[in-house]
Structure formats: C-alpha cells, structure tokens
Design an enzyme around this catalytic site. Structure first.
Site, PDB file in Angstrom:
ATOM      1  N   HIS A  74      48.361  47.866  57.724  1.00  0.00           N
ATOM      2  CA  HIS A  74      47.363  48.081  56.674  1.00  0.00           C
ATOM      3  C   HIS A  74      47.587  49.441  56.032  1.00  0.00           C
ATOM      4  O   HIS A  74      47.618  50.459  56.723  1.00  0.00           O
ATOM      5  CB  HIS A  74      45.941  48.010  57.246  1.00  0.00           C
ATOM      6  CG  HIS A  74      45.455  46.605  57.460  1.00  0.00           C
ATOM      7  ND1 HIS A  74      44.124  46.277  57.497  1.00  0.00           N
ATOM      8  CD2 HIS A  74      46.143  45.446  57.627  1.00  0.00           C
ATOM      9  CE1 HIS A  74      44.010  44.956  57.680  1.00  0.00           C
ATOM     10  NE2 HIS A  74      45.221  44.437  57.763  1.00  0.00           N
ATOM     11  N   TYR A 201      34.489  48.408  54.626  1.00  0.00           N
ATOM     12  CA  TYR A 201      33.335  49.088  55.233  1.00  0.00           C
ATOM     13  C   TYR A 201      32.240  49.119  54.166  1.00  0.00           C
ATOM     14  O   TYR A 201      32.436  49.705  53.102  1.00  0.00           O
ATOM     15  CB  TYR A 201      33.689  50.526  55.597  1.00  0.00           C
ATOM     16  CG  TYR A 201      34.595  50.688  56.788  1.00  0.00           C
ATOM     17  CD1 TYR A 201      35.978  50.573  56.667  1.00  0.00           C
ATOM     18  CD2 TYR A 201      34.081  50.982  58.054  1.00  0.00           C
ATOM     19  CE1 TYR A 201      36.829  50.728  57.768  1.00  0.00           C
ATOM     20  CE2 TYR A 201      34.923  51.158  59.154  1.00  0.00           C
ATOM     21  CZ  TYR A 201      36.286  51.033  58.994  1.00  0.00           C
ATOM     22  OH  TYR A 201      37.119  51.191  60.081  1.00  0.00           O
ATOM     23  N   PRO A 293      32.135  53.155  66.868  1.00  0.00           N
ATOM     24  CA  PRO A 293      33.366  52.496  66.429  1.00  0.00           C
ATOM     25  C   PRO A 293      33.650  52.611  64.928  1.00  0.00           C
ATOM     26  O   PRO A 293      34.705  52.196  64.477  1.00  0.00           O
ATOM     27  CB  PRO A 293      33.163  51.041  66.839  1.00  0.00           C
ATOM     28  CG  PRO A 293      31.709  50.891  67.074  1.00  0.00           C
ATOM     29  CD  PRO A 293      31.182  52.217  67.431  1.00  0.00           C
ATOM     30  N   LYS A 297      38.251  54.858  66.501  1.00  0.00           N
ATOM     31  CA  LYS A 297      38.922  55.901  67.272  1.00  0.00           C
ATOM     32  C   LYS A 297      38.945  55.689  68.781  1.00  0.00           C
ATOM     33  O   LYS A 297      39.726  56.325  69.482  1.00  0.00           O
ATOM     34  CB  LYS A 297      38.232  57.260  66.996  1.00  0.00           C
ATOM     35  CG  LYS A 297      38.456  57.762  65.587  1.00  0.00           C
ATOM     36  CD  LYS A 297      39.882  58.241  65.380  1.00  0.00           C
ATOM     37  CE  LYS A 297      40.283  58.220  63.929  1.00  0.00           C
ATOM     38  NZ  LYS A 297      41.339  57.247  63.633  1.00  0.00           N
ATOM     39  N   TYR A 385      41.571  58.908  59.481  1.00  0.00           N
ATOM     40  CA  TYR A 385      41.530  57.486  59.838  1.00  0.00           C
ATOM     41  C   TYR A 385      42.857  57.044  60.477  1.00  0.00           C
ATOM     42  O   TYR A 385      42.865  56.334  61.480  1.00  0.00           O
ATOM     43  CB  TYR A 385      41.238  56.625  58.605  1.00  0.00           C
ATOM     44  CG  TYR A 385      40.840  55.193  58.938  1.00  0.00           C
ATOM     45  CD1 TYR A 385      41.804  54.205  59.119  1.00  0.00           C
ATOM     46  CD2 TYR A 385      39.501  54.851  59.093  1.00  0.00           C
ATOM     47  CE1 TYR A 385      41.438  52.906  59.440  1.00  0.00           C
ATOM     48  CE2 TYR A 385      39.129  53.546  59.414  1.00  0.00           C
ATOM     49  CZ  TYR A 385      40.106  52.585  59.593  1.00  0.00           C
ATOM     50  OH  TYR A 385      39.747  51.292  59.933  1.00  0.00           O
TER      51      TYR A 385
END
Ligand code: FAS
Ligand code: PHB
Length: 392
Positions: A74, A201, A293, A297, A385
């Site tokens: 991704h 998200y 979450p 991580k 990220y």
C-alpha cells in the site's frame, strides 16, 4: 522435568515467536512457553499493517516468503471527513510504503518455521512463573499435563502480552504510564472485496470508522463503539448499517457487505512500562506497551523491540559484549514513545470523544483541514505511519 537453554521465552504471540526465530538464526538456543493452544493464538484477529521494519525482521527470521507472495503493498491511505476523501501518498511524500498482511498470517508463518525446525515449544503450559531474575541463571516454571517443568536459562524474555505474568513479576519495580480512551473498536472480518485498494480512516459525525482488508477478497472493518457495547448487541446488519453511515457517500454506495466470520470489541488504551529490563528478564511487545490501533503500531513496535533484544542477546553470546542488552530498554523506549505519540495523535484526530464540545470539534476539524492541505503535515503523518527508523 528440568530443561536448560540460553533464553526462555514466555509467550508465543508474534513477539515470542519472532524472537525465537531471530535467536535461532544466530545459533542461540531457546525454549518458548505459551499458555494457550496454537489454534487459540491463531484465532485472535488483530493487526493488519506491517511497517518496513517489521517486514525486514521477518526476512531476517527467514519467515517472509509468503508475506512477499501474498502481502498487499500500500502506497498510501485515505482520510475521510466532512464527506470528502483525501489521500496521503506515502510513495510521493517519502518514497516508502507499508504491507497489508494479517497478524494471524505472520504468527502462522512463524509457528510453521519453528515447528519445521523442531524447536522446543510448550503450548497449553499453565501457571508459568519467573524466578531468580537478578542473577545469571533465571528460571521459568510451568505445569503441562499435570507435570511441573522448570527451565534454567541465562535470560528470560517476557513476550506474554498485556495480561501476561512477566510484567506482574516486576510489578513493584516498574513505572507505568497510561491513558484509557472512552470508547472501543468493534471489528469484523468478512469475505467480501474491499471498497478501495487502500485503507480509509473516517472521522464522521457519528464516530470513527476504518475500512481495512486482509486480501482482495477479505475485509477488516471497524467502527468506534461505546465501552458499554457487547458484541452480541451488534448483529451483522446493525454493524454494516452503522459502518456505511460513517463512510463518505460514494464509498458507502460501492461497499460490498456480507456475513461476518469474526466479530470482536477491543478496548483502546495507551500504556508504557519503564524500564523494560530487570536483570536477566527483558519485556518485549505488548508485555511492555500498548497503543490504540489507530496508528497500526502495536505489532510493529513488538517487531522493533524484538530486533533490539535479539541483537543485544546475540552480541552477548557471540561477542561477549553486554552493550546491546544494557542499551535495550533505552533504545526500545525511544521508538516506543514516538509511536505512542503518533497513535495518540491519530486517535485524538479521528474519533468522537463523549466530552467533546463545539470548540473541540472545531479544532479537530481545523487540524484535519490543515493536515490534508499541508505537504509538511502529510509528510509527518507518512513518516510515522510507515514507521520511524530504528536507532543504530
Ligand atoms: P500478544 O498478546 O499477541 O501475545 C502474547 C502471548 O503470550 C499470547 O499468545 C498469550 O496467550 C501468551 N501468554 C499470556 N500470558 C501468559 C502466561 N502467563 N504464560 C504463557 N503465555 C502467556 N495492533 C495493530 O497494529 N493493529 C490492530 O488492529 C490491533 N488490534 C488489536 C486487537 C486486540 C483485541 C488486541 C489485544 C491487540 C491488538 N493489536 C493491534 C495489538 C496487537 O497486534 C499486539 O501489538 C500484538 O499482538 C503484540 O504481540 P505480542 O507482544 O506477541 O503479544
Ligand atoms: C487492521 O487491518 O486490522 C488495521 C489496519 C490499520 C489500523 C488498525 C487495524 O490502524
């Protein structure tokens, strides 16, 4: 029955199994003690996004072949709010990516490697206890099929998660830092195709939602839920109805729903234990820290802890140097706290907090508007990220 090894590892989740493989690759003998069965461990549905550091750790452990074959690369994620979708392009911003590959598959690959090599693992081991950690010959005792076993080792690795015995063993010697969030995540697994190629998200008026996946035919979807919610309160229809109301319209309109094959609620907390070393006992992974979450991580921090620990123990046995084990706690905590910050920030940015007032919501919206409009801000999100570099 008595056993002798160089490292006794408590816990056969990703931390314990990855440490076992890395130590074995270095020729260091180890024994793993796990309270549950292999199927039970594999049945826990958890993380889905791997940082480069985690992928490299699995490559070093010789357990990345299926990950490279089946994992999904991704190059970015989407943030959705105010009915709009905004892509954060990791590749364009920092030239890096993440890999989507479920924790269950990571654990399965590590389990298979350990079993194929015939390494010593005790599953369904009850009442594990850890002793003599301030000396050079700590012990791990447990009961298996009614028989008491004792492992004599040079080091013990506490890889037994948030509710394990290892942190409890040093409860009087730790300093803990904690924030409990006023909501949880209700997650489902369903064998339907993902609505997009990447994760979404979503911060909606009704609360947070996350559209994730395990493959091109299996989705992992979450909604923020109340801490009073029970899984049985949420039929599949009720979940999908609420989930779709939190996605941007065109994503909701093109989402395929279907029966859940797993459904669970996870509480959200930030938690850190300091230090992470107590004589011959080392804590790693969820035994030492927990992150909400939202920043993906948890599993990735477990991997970097284990890389630091494996390097230190290998130096001890192969180069007669204690530099690595002496620096373990400080090195691991440096990366842990930065990931704790990022996970807290992502959680604060994307969720509806019960005590939020109009001003708080306006500030949250302003932060989102600034973020998606600033290359510098998106670069900062991307760096965190995909995972910050490990200290040398
Ligand atoms: P684990 O908890 O995975 O493994 C510890 C092992 O030790 C377990 O198998 C346990 O049975 C065993 N054990 C415990 N006590 C023992 C004892 N006394 N004796 C012997 N064995 C013992 N992370 C993400 O990045 N994304 C997510 O979406 C996400 N979702 C999560 C959902 C839930 C419900 C939970 C609890 C965690 C989630 N996480 C997520 C974080 C998760 O992936 C962890 O970071 C990861 O499992 C850490 O691995 P371990 O440190 O091995 O701990
Ligand atoms: C998941 O796929 O389980 C997942 C992905 C990203 C997150 C949390 C969970 O931030």
């Amino acid at each position: 029955m008595n056993h002798t090894t160089q490292v006794a590892i408590v816990g056969a989740g990703p931390s314990g199994l990855l440490l076992g493989e890395l130590l074995s690759q270095a020729g260091i003998d180890n024994i793993v003690v796990e309270q549950r069965s292999p199927d039970y461990v594999l049945g826990r549905i958890r993380a889905g996004v791997l940082e480069t550091v985690c992928v490299e750790a699995l490559e070093q452990a010789g357990c990345a072949e299926r990950l490279h074959r089946e994992g999904l690369i991704h190059h970015g994620v989407e943030l959705a709010f105010g009915g709009q979708r905004h892509r954060v392009n990791f590749e364009e911003l920092i030239g890096k990516h993440v890999v989507v590959y479920g924790q269950t598959e990571v654990t399965r690959d590590l389990m298979d490697a350990r079993k194929a090599a015939g390494r010593s693992t005790f599953y369904e081991a009850d009442n594990a206890s850890i002793h003599d950690i301030d000396g050079d010959n700590p012990k791990v005792r447990f009961v298996k099929d009614g028989e008491t076993h004792e492992i004599s080792a040079r080091f013990v690795a506490g890889c037994d998660g948030f509710h394990g015995v290892s942190r409890r063993t040093v409860a009087e010697r730790v300093r803990t830092f904690e924030r409990v969030y006023p909501f949880g995540w209700l997650g489902i697994l369903a064998d339907v195709p993902p609505v997009t190629d990447e994760l979404i998200y979503a911060n909606s008026e009704r609360g947070f939602a996350l559209s994730s996946m395990r493959s091109k035919t299996r989705v992992r979807c979450y909604i923020q839920c109340s801490l009073d919610d029970k899984v049985e309160d949420w039929s599949d229809d009720r979940f999908w109805d609420e989930y779709l109301r939190r996605l941007p319209e065109e994503a909701a309109a093109t989402t395929t729903t279907g029966p859940s094959i797993e459904k669970s609620i996870a509480p959200l907390r930030s938690f850190v234990t300091e230090p992470m070393r107590f004589g011959s006992l080392f804590l790693a992974g969820d035994a030492a820290h927990i992150v909400p979450p939202t920043g993906a991580k948890g599993l990735n921090l477990a991997a970097s802890d284990v890389l630091y620990l494996a390097r230190g123990i290998t130096e001890f046995f192969r180069a007669n140097s204690s530099e690595g084990i002496d620096a373990y706690s400080q090195r691991a905590l440096s990366r842990i706290w930065k990931a704790e910050r990022f996970s807290w920030w992502m959680t604060s940015l994307l969720h509806r907090f019960p005590d939020q007032g109009d001003f708080d919501r306006a500030i949250q919206r302003a932060e989102l508007d600034y973020l998606v409009g600033s290359t510098a801000a998106k670069t900062a999100l991307a760096e965190n990220y995909v995972g910050l570099p490990m200290l040398a």
